[in-house]
Design an enzyme around this catalytic site. Structure first.
Site, PDB file in Angstrom:
ATOM      1  N   ASP A 149     -30.532  11.105  -4.602  1.00  0.00           N
ATOM      2  CA  ASP A 149     -30.845  11.832  -5.815  1.00  0.00           C
ATOM      3  C   ASP A 149     -30.251  11.042  -6.980  1.00  0.00           C
ATOM      4  O   ASP A 149     -29.457  10.121  -6.784  1.00  0.00           O
ATOM      5  CB  ASP A 149     -30.267  13.256  -5.734  1.00  0.00           C
ATOM      6  CG  ASP A 149     -30.942  14.197  -6.727  1.00  0.00           C
ATOM      7  OD1 ASP A 149     -30.648  15.396  -6.674  1.00  0.00           O
ATOM      8  OD2 ASP A 149     -31.757  13.728  -7.556  1.00  0.00           O
ATOM      9  N   GLY A 157     -28.362  11.991  -9.580  1.00  0.00           N
ATOM     10  CA  GLY A 157     -27.026  12.313 -10.087  1.00  0.00           C
ATOM     11  C   GLY A 157     -27.010  13.382 -11.160  1.00  0.00           C
ATOM     12  O   GLY A 157     -26.014  14.063 -11.333  1.00  0.00           O
ATOM     13  N   GLY A 158     -28.113  13.567 -11.871  1.00  0.00           N
ATOM     14  CA  GLY A 158     -28.144  14.505 -12.986  1.00  0.00           C
ATOM     15  C   GLY A 158     -27.900  15.939 -12.561  1.00  0.00           C
ATOM     16  O   GLY A 158     -27.104  16.665 -13.149  1.00  0.00           O
ATOM     17  N   PHE A 159     -28.554  16.337 -11.486  1.00  0.00           N
ATOM     18  CA  PHE A 159     -28.421  17.716 -11.016  1.00  0.00           C
ATOM     19  C   PHE A 159     -26.963  18.032 -10.719  1.00  0.00           C
ATOM     20  O   PHE A 159     -26.437  19.084 -11.022  1.00  0.00           O
ATOM     21  CB  PHE A 159     -29.251  17.909  -9.746  1.00  0.00           C
ATOM     22  CG  PHE A 159     -29.152  19.287  -9.155  1.00  0.00           C
ATOM     23  CD1 PHE A 159     -28.331  19.535  -8.063  1.00  0.00           C
ATOM     24  CD2 PHE A 159     -29.860  20.342  -9.700  1.00  0.00           C
ATOM     25  CE1 PHE A 159     -28.233  20.801  -7.516  1.00  0.00           C
ATOM     26  CE2 PHE A 159     -29.764  21.625  -9.149  1.00  0.00           C
ATOM     27  CZ  PHE A 159     -28.955  21.849  -8.064  1.00  0.00           C
ATOM     28  N   ASP A 216     -33.198  12.955 -14.159  1.00  0.00           N
ATOM     29  CA  ASP A 216     -33.830  14.104 -14.815  1.00  0.00           C
ATOM     30  C   ASP A 216     -32.777  15.125 -15.205  1.00  0.00           C
ATOM     31  O   ASP A 216     -31.593  14.987 -14.895  1.00  0.00           O
ATOM     32  CB  ASP A 216     -34.844  14.757 -13.868  1.00  0.00           C
ATOM     33  CG  ASP A 216     -34.172  15.378 -12.648  1.00  0.00           C
ATOM     34  OD1 ASP A 216     -33.126  14.832 -12.221  1.00  0.00           O
ATOM     35  OD2 ASP A 216     -34.658  16.397 -12.151  1.00  0.00           O
ATOM     36  N   GLN A 222     -40.727  19.113 -13.719  1.00  0.00           N
ATOM     37  CA  GLN A 222     -39.926  20.230 -14.192  1.00  0.00           C
ATOM     38  C   GLN A 222     -40.874  21.268 -14.819  1.00  0.00           C
ATOM     39  O   GLN A 222     -42.076  21.215 -14.584  1.00  0.00           O
ATOM     40  CB  GLN A 222     -38.874  19.748 -15.199  1.00  0.00           C
ATOM     41  CG  GLN A 222     -37.812  18.831 -14.595  1.00  0.00           C
ATOM     42  CD  GLN A 222     -36.886  19.523 -13.606  1.00  0.00           C
ATOM     43  OE1 GLN A 222     -36.827  20.764 -13.537  1.00  0.00           O
ATOM     44  NE2 GLN A 222     -36.175  18.736 -12.813  1.00  0.00           N
ATOM     45  N   GLY A 268     -36.333  21.671 -10.352  1.00  0.00           N
ATOM     46  CA  GLY A 268     -36.179  22.873 -11.162  1.00  0.00           C
ATOM     47  C   GLY A 268     -36.398  24.167 -10.412  1.00  0.00           C
ATOM     48  O   GLY A 268     -36.528  25.232 -11.008  1.00  0.00           O
ATOM     49  N   ASP A 297     -34.965  18.894   1.285  1.00  0.00           N
ATOM     50  CA  ASP A 297     -33.567  18.657   1.653  1.00  0.00           C
ATOM     51  C   ASP A 297     -32.770  19.915   1.358  1.00  0.00           C
ATOM     52  O   ASP A 297     -33.130  20.664   0.427  1.00  0.00           O
ATOM     53  CB  ASP A 297     -32.975  17.496   0.824  1.00  0.00           C
ATOM     54  CG  ASP A 297     -32.508  17.974  -0.537  1.00  0.00           C
ATOM     55  OD1 ASP A 297     -33.359  18.129  -1.438  1.00  0.00           O
ATOM     56  OD2 ASP A 297     -31.289  18.233  -0.704  1.00  0.00           O
ATOM     57  N   CYS A 354     -33.033  26.583  23.283  1.00  0.00           N
ATOM     58  CA  CYS A 354     -32.664  25.388  22.504  1.00  0.00           C
ATOM     59  C   CYS A 354     -32.095  24.326  23.428  1.00  0.00           C
ATOM     60  O   CYS A 354     -31.350  24.625  24.362  1.00  0.00           O
ATOM     61  CB  CYS A 354     -31.644  25.776  21.428  1.00  0.00           C
ATOM     62  SG  CYS A 354     -31.161  24.390  20.377  1.00  0.00           S
ATOM     63  N   CYS A 405     -30.206  21.689  22.353  1.00  0.00           N
ATOM     64  CA  CYS A 405     -29.116  20.940  21.694  1.00  0.00           C
ATOM     65  C   CYS A 405     -27.845  21.021  22.528  1.00  0.00           C
ATOM     66  O   CYS A 405     -27.702  21.893  23.397  1.00  0.00           O
ATOM     67  CB  CYS A 405     -28.882  21.489  20.282  1.00  0.00           C
ATOM     68  SG  CYS A 405     -27.716  22.860  20.198  1.00  0.00           S
ATOM     69  N   CYS A 448     -26.128  24.504  22.755  1.00  0.00           N
ATOM     70  CA  CYS A 448     -26.808  25.509  23.591  1.00  0.00           C
ATOM     71  C   CYS A 448     -26.853  25.126  25.050  1.00  0.00           C
ATOM     72  O   CYS A 448     -27.000  25.990  25.922  1.00  0.00           O
ATOM     73  CB  CYS A 448     -28.225  25.726  23.061  1.00  0.00           C
ATOM     74  SG  CYS A 448     -28.236  26.446  21.410  1.00  0.00           S
ATOM     75  N   HIS A 455     -26.314  22.107  16.159  1.00  0.00           N
ATOM     76  CA  HIS A 455     -27.366  23.073  16.520  1.00  0.00           C
ATOM     77  C   HIS A 455     -28.280  23.355  15.320  1.00  0.00           C
ATOM     78  O   HIS A 455     -29.501  23.330  15.418  1.00  0.00           O
ATOM     79  CB  HIS A 455     -26.768  24.396  17.017  1.00  0.00           C
ATOM     80  CG  HIS A 455     -27.797  25.471  17.069  1.00  0.00           C
ATOM     81  ND1 HIS A 455     -28.664  25.638  18.128  1.00  0.00           N
ATOM     82  CD2 HIS A 455     -28.168  26.394  16.133  1.00  0.00           C
ATOM     83  CE1 HIS A 455     -29.518  26.622  17.857  1.00  0.00           C
ATOM     84  NE2 HIS A 455     -29.237  27.093  16.650  1.00  0.00           N
TER      85      HIS A 455
HETATM   86  C1  LIG Z   1     -30.251  23.713  -4.021  1.00  0.00           C
HETATM   87  N1  LIG Z   1     -31.284  23.796  -5.019  1.00  0.00           N
HETATM   88  C2  LIG Z   1     -31.667  22.696  -5.714  1.00  0.00           C
HETATM   89  N2  LIG Z   1     -31.207  21.451  -5.465  1.00  0.00           N
HETATM   90  C3  LIG Z   1     -31.799  20.663  -6.398  1.00  0.00           C
HETATM   91  C4  LIG Z   1     -31.644  19.296  -6.620  1.00  0.00           C
HETATM   92  C5  LIG Z   1     -30.729  18.498  -5.712  1.00  0.00           C
HETATM   93  C6  LIG Z   1     -31.442  18.239  -4.402  1.00  0.00           C
HETATM   94  N3  LIG Z   1     -30.454  17.927  -3.348  1.00  0.00           N
HETATM   95  C7  LIG Z   1     -29.822  16.613  -3.502  1.00  0.00           C
HETATM   96  C8  LIG Z   1     -28.334  16.654  -3.201  1.00  0.00           C
HETATM   97  C9  LIG Z   1     -27.579  17.548  -4.180  1.00  0.00           C
HETATM   98  C10 LIG Z   1     -26.093  17.502  -3.880  1.00  0.00           C
HETATM   99  C11 LIG Z   1     -25.810  18.000  -2.479  1.00  0.00           C
HETATM  100  C12 LIG Z   1     -26.566  17.129  -1.496  1.00  0.00           C
HETATM  101  C13 LIG Z   1     -26.073  15.690  -1.593  1.00  0.00           C
HETATM  102  C14 LIG Z   1     -26.337  15.183  -2.993  1.00  0.00           C
HETATM  103  C15 LIG Z   1     -25.600  16.059  -3.989  1.00  0.00           C
HETATM  104  C16 LIG Z   1     -27.809  15.224  -3.305  1.00  0.00           C
HETATM  105  C17 LIG Z   1     -28.062  17.183  -1.796  1.00  0.00           C
HETATM  106  C18 LIG Z   1     -32.342  18.716  -7.719  1.00  0.00           C
HETATM  107  N4  LIG Z   1     -32.176  17.374  -7.991  1.00  0.00           N
HETATM  108  C19 LIG Z   1     -32.785  16.850  -9.082  1.00  0.00           C
HETATM  109  N5  LIG Z   1     -32.610  15.550  -9.377  1.00  0.00           N
HETATM  110  N6  LIG Z   1     -33.598  17.589  -9.901  1.00  0.00           N
HETATM  111  C20 LIG Z   1     -33.838  18.910  -9.663  1.00  0.00           C
HETATM  112  O1  LIG Z   1     -34.590  19.543 -10.437  1.00  0.00           O
HETATM  113  C21 LIG Z   1     -33.183  19.524  -8.529  1.00  0.00           C
HETATM  114  C22 LIG Z   1     -33.348  20.889  -8.257  1.00  0.00           C
HETATM  115  C23 LIG Z   1     -32.646  21.460  -7.191  1.00  0.00           C
HETATM  116  N7  LIG Z   1     -32.549  22.745  -6.738  1.00  0.00           N
HETATM  117 ZN   LIG Z   2     -28.947  24.793  19.986  1.00  0.00          ZN
END
Ligand SMILES: CNc1nc2c(CCNC[C@]34C[C@H]5C[C@H](C[C@H](C5)C3)C4)c3nc(N)[nH]c(=O)c3cc2[nH]1
Ligand SMILES: [Zn+2]
Length: 376
Positions: free
Chosen positions: A96, A98-100, A150, A193, A220, A270, A308, A310, A313, A339
């Protein structure tokens, strides 16, 4: 390992309604879609060895730009051979941008047209993230699929705020693409978005298509809007993205969220849920959720799930898993995480087969029928 000159490619294998089954080809291997991507937060899928993650059926995992740029630093990871070598995972990695994370983790932060300035939640040091720096960090880490830098607006937000945030993200998407350059075998995904407002979502889709990406994420969402509102957006948003490119729904989700998203045309997801829940004793099974810390499991000789395959289990009783959870033993997090990740991959494998065989509707009915509500 495929040749680095091989381009990144997505091929659809079958479609059943809006649901698609396909394969993403990368120099580091193929990703079967629909795909669930386990999350490696600080260069590790917590409580799992990389070979265990591979054994669950995962073809790709997520790396974490925000954490790794703070510690141990992107330049250090690059000097040590990149993230694949560093964490001993030779298959594809998506990072990802980094912004989120900055918006959800960092302390003081300042958002401008240029980017985001913030203080590290680890040691308080000052950092500046821009589309250009995010592309540089993800290139230093060596990830195979790079996400645009973003801004994901926190809810609740006015239509005006969501519109302004989306348009900033679209300008940042153009800068991300410019900075990404031409990197054969590596992919750049744009992120849509626009909150839960159809006109804004479609404006965002058009802007991203105009720029042109190897894949498209729906961002988003899964930020507290609830499943009904999320599915409301997914009823139209994937369809406004190019049908010959992968569609990635970020941050989703619970098993029924995942099934609903695939049904609506999503190819990749993810979520921290299966690994984080594994450490808190929440176990997902085809019959419902098991909270292993509950006293009812204390004398139960049965496995978590009879069907399961795994290690948890096949080798351990609920009584044992209850005991080691209560005792705070490390094996608890290891077995329950394994699991959960195995079960999430099992759902994906069953959906891929159902789509190829044209029986997704029947499979989905069976999925919902089998899950008692609440604790089992
Ligand atoms: C849970 N809901 C949600 N997630 C979101 C993420 C992160 C996705 N996961 C990556 C991530 C985020 C954290 C935790 C782990 C490892 C690493 C840092 C990368 C997964 C998002 N990432 C970005 N760039 N933009 C989004 O709009 C967005 C919206 C989300 N809505
Ligand atoms: Zn299992």
């Amino acid at each position: 390992m495929g040749s680095a000159s091989m381009r990144f490619g997505f091929g659809k294998v079958a479609q059943d309604g809006a649901a698609r089954a396909g394969v993403i080809r990368t120099p580091r291997g193929e990703i079967r879609t629909p795909a669930f991507m386990p999350v490696g937060t600080a260069a590790t899928v917590k409580a799992m060895l990389p070979e265990s993650v591979a054994a669950t059926g995962a073809d790709i995992l997520l790396g974490n730009t925000y954490h790794l740029m703070l510690r141990p630093g992107a330049e250090r990871v690059a000097r040590l051979g990149g993230l694949h070598r560093f964490m001993n995972w030779q298959r594809p990695i998506l990072t990802d941008s980094g912004g989120f994370q900055v918006m959800s983790l960092a302390g003081l932060r300042k958002l401008t047209e240029e980017g985001v300035t913030f203080r590290s939640h680890i040691d308080g040091s000052k950092h500046h993230l821009t589309p250009e720096r995010s592309m540089e960090i993800q290139a230093l880490l060596g990830s195979d699929i790079v996400m645009c830098f973003d801004e994901c607006p926190a809810l609740p937000a006015s239509d005006k705020a969501v519109a302004e945030s989306m348009r900033l993200s679209m300008r940042w998407a153009a800068r991300s693409k410019e900075a990404f350059g031409d990197r054969p075998g590596h992919a750049l995904f744009g992120i849509m978005q626009g909150g839960v407002t159809r006109a804004l979502r479609e404006e965002s889709a058009e802007a991203l298509k105009e720029i042109g990406f190897d894949g498209y994420a729906v961002g988003g969402l899964a930020v507290g809007e609830g499943q009904e509102a999320m599915f409301g957006v997914l009823d139209y948003a994937p369809g406004s993205l190019p049908e010959d490119r992968p569609r990635y729904l970020m941050g989703v989700g619970k098993p029924d969220d995942i099934v609903g998203a695939v049904k609506r045309g999503i190819d990749m997801m993810d979520c921290v849920l299966p690994s984080r829940s594994g450490r808190t004793g929440q176990v997902f099974t085809r019959h419902g959720v098991v909270n292993i810390k509950n006293a009812r499991h204390q004398d139960d000789p049965r496995p978590l799930d009879e069907d399961c395959t795994c290690p948890a289990c096949c080798g351990y009783s609920r009584a044992y898993l209850h005991h080691v959870f209560r005792a705070g033993e490390m094996i608890s997090g290891m077995l329950l995480t394994w699991h959960n990740l195995h079960y999430f991959q099992q759902i994906m494998a069953e959906m891929r087969a159902a789509i190829v065989e044209g029986r997704f509707t029947e499979w989905e009915a069976g999925f919902h029928a089998g899950r008692a509500q609440g604790d089992i």
